[in-house]
Structure formats: C-alpha cells, structure tokens
Write a protein that holds these residues in place. Sequence first.
Motif, PDB file in Angstrom:
ATOM      1  N   ASN A 130      69.735  24.982  54.740  1.00  0.00           N
ATOM      2  CA  ASN A 130      69.946  25.686  56.005  1.00  0.00           C
ATOM      3  C   ASN A 130      70.089  24.674  57.126  1.00  0.00           C
ATOM      4  O   ASN A 130      69.200  23.825  57.328  1.00  0.00           O
ATOM      5  N   VAL A 131      71.207  24.755  57.840  1.00  0.00           N
ATOM      6  CA  VAL A 131      71.492  23.840  58.946  1.00  0.00           C
ATOM      7  C   VAL A 131      71.554  24.664  60.224  1.00  0.00           C
ATOM      8  O   VAL A 131      72.382  25.581  60.346  1.00  0.00           O
ATOM      9  N   GLY A 132      70.676  24.350  61.170  1.00  0.00           N
ATOM     10  CA  GLY A 132      70.614  25.111  62.408  1.00  0.00           C
ATOM     11  C   GLY A 132      71.842  24.935  63.280  1.00  0.00           C
ATOM     12  O   GLY A 132      72.668  24.044  63.073  1.00  0.00           O
ATOM     13  N   GLY A 133      71.949  25.778  64.279  1.00  0.00           N
ATOM     14  CA  GLY A 133      73.104  25.766  65.165  1.00  0.00           C
ATOM     15  C   GLY A 133      73.103  24.606  66.142  1.00  0.00           C
ATOM     16  O   GLY A 133      72.110  23.901  66.321  1.00  0.00           O
ATOM     17  N   LEU A 134      74.264  24.384  66.752  1.00  0.00           N
ATOM     18  CA  LEU A 134      74.451  23.397  67.827  1.00  0.00           C
ATOM     19  C   LEU A 134      74.086  21.979  67.397  1.00  0.00           C
ATOM     20  O   LEU A 134      73.634  21.168  68.198  1.00  0.00           O
ATOM     21  N   SER A 135      74.287  21.678  66.112  1.00  0.00           N
ATOM     22  CA  SER A 135      73.970  20.345  65.600  1.00  0.00           C
ATOM     23  C   SER A 135      75.236  19.556  65.356  1.00  0.00           C
ATOM     24  O   SER A 135      76.338  20.109  65.246  1.00  0.00           O
ATOM     25  N   ARG A 136      75.081  18.242  65.230  1.00  0.00           N
ATOM     26  CA  ARG A 136      76.183  17.338  64.946  1.00  0.00           C
ATOM     27  C   ARG A 136      75.818  16.517  63.718  1.00  0.00           C
ATOM     28  O   ARG A 136      74.918  15.666  63.773  1.00  0.00           O
ATOM     29  N   ILE A 137      76.486  16.813  62.614  1.00  0.00           N
ATOM     30  CA  ILE A 137      76.239  16.135  61.343  1.00  0.00           C
ATOM     31  C   ILE A 137      77.371  15.139  61.133  1.00  0.00           C
ATOM     32  O   ILE A 137      78.548  15.501  61.227  1.00  0.00           O
ATOM     33  N   GLY A 138      77.039  13.904  60.818  1.00  0.00           N
ATOM     34  CA  GLY A 138      78.034  12.844  60.771  1.00  0.00           C
ATOM     35  C   GLY A 138      78.920  12.870  59.538  1.00  0.00           C
ATOM     36  O   GLY A 138      78.946  13.815  58.752  1.00  0.00           O
ATOM     37  N   HIS A 139      79.637  11.781  59.385  1.00  0.00           N
ATOM     38  CA  HIS A 139      80.573  11.547  58.281  1.00  0.00           C
ATOM     39  C   HIS A 139      79.794  11.142  57.026  1.00  0.00           C
ATOM     40  O   HIS A 139      78.856  10.358  57.084  1.00  0.00           O
ATOM     41  N   SER A 140      80.162  11.722  55.881  1.00  0.00           N
ATOM     42  CA  SER A 140      79.594  11.328  54.580  1.00  0.00           C
ATOM     43  C   SER A 140      78.083  11.498  54.497  1.00  0.00           C
ATOM     44  O   SER A 140      77.379  10.681  53.898  1.00  0.00           O
ATOM     45  N   VAL A 141      77.582  12.558  55.067  1.00  0.00           N
ATOM     46  CA  VAL A 141      76.157  12.891  55.017  1.00  0.00           C
ATOM     47  C   VAL A 141      75.889  13.763  53.793  1.00  0.00           C
ATOM     48  O   VAL A 141      76.706  14.605  53.425  1.00  0.00           O
ATOM     49  N   THR A 142      74.733  13.552  53.161  1.00  0.00           N
ATOM     50  CA  THR A 142      74.285  14.431  52.079  1.00  0.00           C
ATOM     51  C   THR A 142      73.056  15.208  52.534  1.00  0.00           C
ATOM     52  O   THR A 142      72.074  14.609  52.992  1.00  0.00           O
ATOM     53  N   ILE A 143      73.130  16.531  52.425  1.00  0.00           N
ATOM     54  CA  ILE A 143      71.980  17.406  52.679  1.00  0.00           C
ATOM     55  C   ILE A 143      71.639  18.034  51.331  1.00  0.00           C
ATOM     56  O   ILE A 143      72.376  18.882  50.823  1.00  0.00           O
ATOM     57  N   ALA A 144      70.544  17.607  50.731  1.00  0.00           N
ATOM     58  CA  ALA A 144      70.241  17.956  49.342  1.00  0.00           C
ATOM     59  C   ALA A 144      69.661  19.367  49.219  1.00  0.00           C
ATOM     60  O   ALA A 144      69.441  20.073  50.211  1.00  0.00           O
ATOM     61  N   ILE A 145      69.401  19.757  47.980  1.00  0.00           N
ATOM     62  CA  ILE A 145      69.017  21.138  47.651  1.00  0.00           C
ATOM     63  C   ILE A 145      67.808  21.601  48.473  1.00  0.00           C
ATOM     64  O   ILE A 145      66.778  20.940  48.530  1.00  0.00           O
ATOM     65  N   GLY A 146      67.975  22.754  49.117  1.00  0.00           N
ATOM     66  CA  GLY A 146      66.865  23.408  49.792  1.00  0.00           C
ATOM     67  C   GLY A 146      66.377  22.731  51.060  1.00  0.00           C
ATOM     68  O   GLY A 146      65.304  23.090  51.566  1.00  0.00           O
TER      69      GLY A 146
END
Length: 228
Positions: free
Chosen positions: A167-183
Amino acid sequence: MNNNKLVIFGSSNILSDLFDCALANGLVVSRIVLHLPETPGERDISLQDRIAEWAAYGPVPEVIELADFQPAADELYLLGPTTPTRNALEQEILLRYQHQGLEFHTLIHPRAFVSPLAKLSPGVFVGANSVIGPGATLGRHVFVNRGVTIGHDTHIGAFSRVQPGSNVGGLSRIGHSVTIAIGATLIERLHIGDHAFIGAGAVVISDIQAGALMVGNPARFKKSVLPS
C-alpha cells in the motif's frame, strides 16, 4: 488490425502473471524473446516447464533469441523481467528496432481498477485486484503486482516494482527503479529516492534516500544497495 498477440521480452518468475493477465484480456502470448541464457534457481520453475503447463490453455508461445526477432504488425510488446536492471533490456530493444516503430504495451488485468484520472506510461503492468488512484502517474515499465493500492496523486518512477499486497499512500514521489516488497506500507506524502529497496512488510513513515535498503516497522536503514 486486431492486435491480439503479446510478445514478452526476457524470462522471469513473473511470466505466469503476465500469461494469466494476457488470457484475461483475450490476448495470446505468441513469442518469448530471450536476451540472456536462462539460469533458474533451485526453487524456480523453468521456462520450458511453464510453457508445458500453458499448453492446456491454448497455443504455446514460440521461444526465440533476441538476435532472431523481428517485429510484426499485429503484435503487442511487454518486458518480462521485473528487476530494475531491465532498463538495459529496454535500451537494447529500442536501439535494435528504433526505426521500426516498436512501442511497449500497457497491460492491465480486468479485475484491477485504474482511475480514469491516472496516467500510465508504456510498458506498465497492473495485476488483479490492484487499485490505482486518481492523479497517480506510473512511469515506463512500472510493475504493479496483485492486490496493490497506489494512492491519489502519487508518482512512481520508471522501472519501479510494487509487489503483492503493498500500500502506497497518496501525494508521494517514488523514484526510478525502486522496489516495494510484499506487504509493505508507505504513508502519504513521502519522497523515496531512486533504487531504494523497501523490504517485505516494512512500514515507511519518513522519506528514504536513494539506494537505501529499509526493513522493519517502522522501517529502518540497513545498508546501501545503490548500483555500482
């Protein structure tokens, strides 16, 4: 012309998800184009075993080498690997076929919800039961797995991957080649640097520097994983 043939560049353990999503969209995976030798690990499923299982659902894809590939008019294209290093694979493909108009397809499972106010770039994959909120922007080849929520007005950089149940909250800035793992869970209004790796089940409550490996609840810095 009815473009119902999906061509996947590269092999990975995620091919079953791509095949499932293709079936759900009425597409046929016609070719798998390998750019590197396959090296399955002890607990992986080999490409040949996967293809043998797919035979129960229709025509099996042809497996060819990248050097032997030529685009066709009735094909759609997608990257198979999900690791951030697939940036190099896209570069090689575009360099080889830049004069033939090859473009990447955006593949969305019919059981996903993507807001009409969201913007998805070429090559994006969105898996079943995922939700992409209004104003969200997904860069090239972002891979969103099953059961993921991307909040409103969040931007995710090219080649990033978001694994099941995150789950990624609103109004965020996630960069290039990022990994957000399970859960993993990210609260709103965060800035996550390029190449950061957020571990399974981590809860992120503050900004993350580029290349940081973050684990735990609340997430804490473990080491740098910036590519050399």
